[in-house]
Design a protein around this motif. Structure first.
Motif: not given
Length: 293
Positions: A80-82, A53, A102-105, A78, A134, A84
């Motif tokens: 948007e996603q952080s 992220g 879940y979800p994560t980068a 990424d 994913n 993990s």
């Protein structure tokens, strides 16, 4: 670190990198990173395809990856996603149980420019089942596997992040599968009518056109199955500090010797030594000199 790998074998590892929040503290983790680390320590030019992220935890992970000698050029960011974060709890028999968010980068690894060429140029491509949970990372992996010379599937079943269908898809894409004694039972129930390990393995190799299967069995050692030979090996007797990453170090050591053209027996002996050493140390990526092993 920092040596030239221009004349060395090349490997690419694909999948998750994360922070393991363990009872003993916070450690960088993820099987693909651990395998890449040990491959590089053992003289293989290994790189890592993953995603973090756009956050402090991600910056710290990229810094850590660089500090242990893995080139960070294929670690995507990424927005948007952080990054993990995983919670690890120690259960009976020194078994670590993980809670994985879940979800994560790393669920969103994309097919960036140059990746297919990198995979095509590598001698071995290593991937695990966790990064297939994913669709984004799964589809990127499927695209890259089309270019792999020799693909190694590290069957790493972490409930609830796997399915029979997905495991089947990637067994069909693999040349070599590595799994533990619990995972071979699950695959046996899914894909064969057999009960005995030997028969399960033969059925899987035939069904999925696998050339090799390696089963790790912790303190009991393990078994290698090839087209022409079956070899049991013993684990090293060591004072266990933690078992984090021992299977990853075993796989890396085995592959390093296989790439060097060593016999399977020598590959297994060396892998057992390194896994024993890692089990006697804290964390998955302890520092060491290969000559000391």
């Amino acid at each position: 670190m920092g040596e030239s790998f221009s004349n060395y074998k090349k490997a690419i590892c694909f999948g998750e990198i994360l922070w393991d929040n363990l009872p003993s503290g916070r450690l960088a983790g993820g099987a693909p990173m651990n395998v890449a680390y040990h491959l590089r320590k053992l003289g293989v030019d290994a790189s890592l395809i993953s995603r973090v992220g756009n956050d402090e935890a991600g910056k710290e992970l990229v810094d850590f990856v660089s500090s242990i000698g893995i080139p960070p050029g294929h670690i995507q960011t990424d927005h948007e996603q952080s990054t993990s974060e995983v919670l690890g709890e120690l259960k009976a028999n020194n078994e670590m149980v993980y809670t994985i968010t879940y979800p994560t980068a790393w669920d969103f690894i994309t097919l960036q420019d140059g990746l297919t060429e990198q995979v095509a140029a590598a001698d071995v491509f290593v991937f695990g089942s966790l990064a297939t949970r994913n669709e984004v990372s799964k589809n990127t992996l499927l695209a890259l596997l089309e270019h792999a010379k020799f693909s190694v599937f590290d069957v790493n079943l972490r409930a609830p992040h796997y399915s029979k269908e997905t495991v089947s898809t990637f067994l069909n894409k693999a040349d070599f599968a590595k799994l533990n004694e619990n995972e071979i039972v699950i695959l046996g129930e899914w894909f064969t009518l057999e009960k005995e390990e030997n028969a399960i393995v033969k059925a899987l190799m035939q069904q999925f056109n696998l050339s090799e299967i390696l089963i790790t069995k912790g303190a009991e050692g393990g078994t290698y199955y090839g087209v022409k030979e079956t070899i049991n090996y013993k684990a090293q007797k060591v004072e266990v500090v933690d078992t984090v990453g021992s299977g990853d170090s075993f796989l890396a050591a085995f592959l390093s010797k296989k790439l060097a053209g060593e016999t399977i027996t020598d590959c297994l002996d060396f892998a057992s030594k390194l896994a024993g050493f890692v089990t006697s140390q804290k964390g998955a990526c302890p520092n060491y000199n290969v000559n000391e092993l």
